[in-house]
Structure formats: C-alpha cells, structure tokens
Scaffold this active site. Structure first.
Site, PDB file in Angstrom:
ATOM      1  N   SER A   1     -10.442  -2.838  -6.540  1.00 21.24           N
ATOM      2  CA  SER A   1     -10.088  -3.074  -5.141  1.00 21.24           C
ATOM      3  C   SER A   1     -10.064  -4.575  -4.833  1.00 21.24           C
ATOM      4  O   SER A   1      -9.277  -5.299  -5.435  1.00 21.24           O
ATOM      5  CB  SER A   1     -11.060  -2.287  -4.253  1.00 21.24           C
ATOM      6  OG  SER A   1     -10.635  -2.283  -2.926  1.00 21.24           O
TER       7      SER A   1
ATOM      8  N   ASP B   1      -3.143   6.580  -2.276  1.00 28.20           N
ATOM      9  CA  ASP B   1      -4.030   5.476  -1.897  1.00 28.20           C
ATOM     10  C   ASP B   1      -3.579   4.902  -0.549  1.00 28.20           C
ATOM     11  O   ASP B   1      -2.473   4.357  -0.462  1.00 28.20           O
ATOM     12  CB  ASP B   1      -3.990   4.406  -3.005  1.00 28.20           C
ATOM     13  CG  ASP B   1      -5.046   3.338  -2.806  1.00 28.20           C
ATOM     14  OD1 ASP B   1      -5.442   3.094  -1.663  1.00 28.20           O
ATOM     15  OD2 ASP B   1      -5.469   2.736  -3.814  1.00 28.20           O
TER      16      ASP B   1
ATOM     17  N   HIS C   1      -8.037   5.833  -2.909  1.00 27.73           N
ATOM     18  CA  HIS C   1      -8.433   4.489  -3.330  1.00 27.73           C
ATOM     19  C   HIS C   1      -9.667   4.521  -4.231  1.00 27.73           C
ATOM     20  O   HIS C   1     -10.020   3.512  -4.833  1.00 27.73           O
ATOM     21  CB  HIS C   1      -8.709   3.647  -2.075  1.00 27.73           C
ATOM     22  CG  HIS C   1      -8.750   2.176  -2.330  1.00 27.73           C
ATOM     23  ND1 HIS C   1      -7.659   1.457  -2.764  1.00 27.73           N
ATOM     24  CD2 HIS C   1      -9.765   1.272  -2.213  1.00 27.73           C
ATOM     25  CE1 HIS C   1      -8.008   0.190  -2.895  1.00 27.73           C
ATOM     26  NE2 HIS C   1      -9.276   0.043  -2.588  1.00 27.73           N
TER      27      HIS C   1
HETATM   28  C1  MLT Z   1      -8.662  -6.278  -0.039  1.00 26.76           C
HETATM   29  O1  MLT Z   1      -8.907  -6.700   1.077  1.00 26.76           O
HETATM   30  O2  MLT Z   1      -8.816  -6.928  -1.063  1.00 26.76           O
HETATM   31  C2  MLT Z   1      -8.124  -4.901  -0.128  1.00 26.76           C
HETATM   32  O3  MLT Z   1      -7.795  -4.433   1.151  1.00 26.76           O
HETATM   33  C3  MLT Z   1      -9.043  -3.967  -0.808  1.00 26.76           C
HETATM   34  C4  MLT Z   1     -10.342  -3.858  -0.069  1.00 26.76           C
HETATM   35  O4  MLT Z   1     -10.474  -3.012   0.811  1.00 26.76           O
HETATM   36  O5  MLT Z   1     -11.228  -4.609  -0.377  1.00 26.76           O
END
Ligand code: MLT
Length: 202
Positions: free
Chosen positions: A102, A152, A183
C-alpha cells in the site's frame, strides 16, 4: 530513519527492504521477509511522516491524492538512507529488493520512478501510480511483481495496468498477480509473490 536491521545468514542473497502500509511500523512485514528469503539481510523502515498519528512514507492531500513535493523529498530521503545503510552494514547497494504494501508499495514504486539503481527488483502489494508526466529512469532488467485486487477501492485495475505499462516502457519486466479481493494483503497473494521471488532471484 527509524528502522530494523537484520544481518541475515546469507550475505550473497538480496537485501530485503521492507516498507509498511499507512499506520504500520517497521515490524509489520518482518514475517514476509523471513518467509520469502529466510537467509537475506533485512532493512525494514518506518515512514517519517505522521498522519493523525499513523506512520506513512509521504504526505497525502486526500485519499489517493499525493503531496507530490513531499513525495519527491521523501523518496530522496529513503534513497539516501539506503545508500548510507549499505555503507554502514557492508551491504551490496546493487542487490536491494523491496517489498512494500500500500503506502509502502507507493514509496518503493517512487524509488523506481526516480532513481535508476535504487532497487534490483520489487514486490509491490497494491501499489498506485506514484507520479504522472515524468520520464522514468532506465529500468532494463528490473523485475517487478505487482499484487492487485480486482475490487480494490484504493487502486483500481486500470491504475494497476497503467503502472505496469509505465514500468514496462522503462524496460522493467512486470508480473501482475490478480486477486478476487480488495486492498487487503491475502495469503494467496503472498504465496504468489514468494513463488515469483524464487523463480526470479534464486
Ligand atoms: C497512499 O496514500 O499511499 C495510498 O492511498 C495507500 C494508502 O492508503 O496508504
């Protein structure tokens, strides 16, 4: 940067560099490194940014909207840290393979987008396109595994394909593994990443 370093039994094996997701810590992905490459040295970083108390690797303006200036600054900060850690621990800087989930996959993707020799390869679990409209470095022979969820809500299948195309255009060899999931990081995705790692690096 706050981090964990594990020396590893096999100094020839790739150095596994771990990047946690939003709200995680440098301890979260240690079991993945042990499972995928048990002998490897491990460098596991904690993101330097806090969002409502949750560690991240760079700021965002909203969900899915990155603070580009901060992303560029933090990407350099991580790359400089990896350079220093290699010297400090006597590691081969050309043998670093990232595993990120992520937000951690996004900073690892950003390393690939900005620095030609930052990573020898990468396992990106649920990454997004870190930046658009820039030229990527030459990524010839850099293998990248992307784990993605068909449902996702944070990273759409279209964005996964876009990321894959951008990396391939820069010369990387990209494998996408699709899960019928969202996700979250599933057992089957981790197994697929481990299989890919063994085929690619052993
Ligand atoms: C991010 O901000 O890098 C992406 O949205 C993934 C997350 O939720 O961290």
């Amino acid at each position: 940067m706050k981090h964990v370093f594990i020396k590893g039994m096999d100094s020839e094996a790739p150095v596994i560099v771990l990047f946690h997701g939003t709200g995680g810590t440098e301890r979260d992905l240690l079991p993945l490194a042990r499972e995928i490459s048990p002998g490897s040295p491990v460098l596991s970083l904690r993101g330097n940014v806090l969002e409502n108390g949750m560690p991240r690797f760079f700021r965002r303006l909203a969900e899915g909207v990155f603070d580009e200036e901060d992303l560029i600054f933090r990407t350099k900060e991580v790359n400089d840290f990896l350079d220093q850690a290699a010297v400090e621990h006597g590691l081969d800087r050309h043998n670093f393979v990232a595993i990120g989930y992520s937000n951690g996959a996004n900073i690892a993707g950003s390393l690939l987008f900005h620095y030609p020799d930052a990573l020898r390869g990468a396992i990106l679990h649920h990454p997004m396109v870190p930046r658009r409209g820039i030229g990527l470095p030459d990524l010839t022979d850099v293998p990248v595994f992307i784990g993605a969820g068909m449902n996702d809500p944070i990273c759409s299948p279209e964005e996964t394909e876009e990321l894959s195309t951008l990396l391939k255009e820069a010369g990387a060899s990209v494998t996408i593994h699709w899960e019928r999931a969202g996700h979250q990081l599933t057992r089957t995705e981790v197994d697929a990443a481990a299989d890919w790692y063994h085929e690619t690096f052993e």
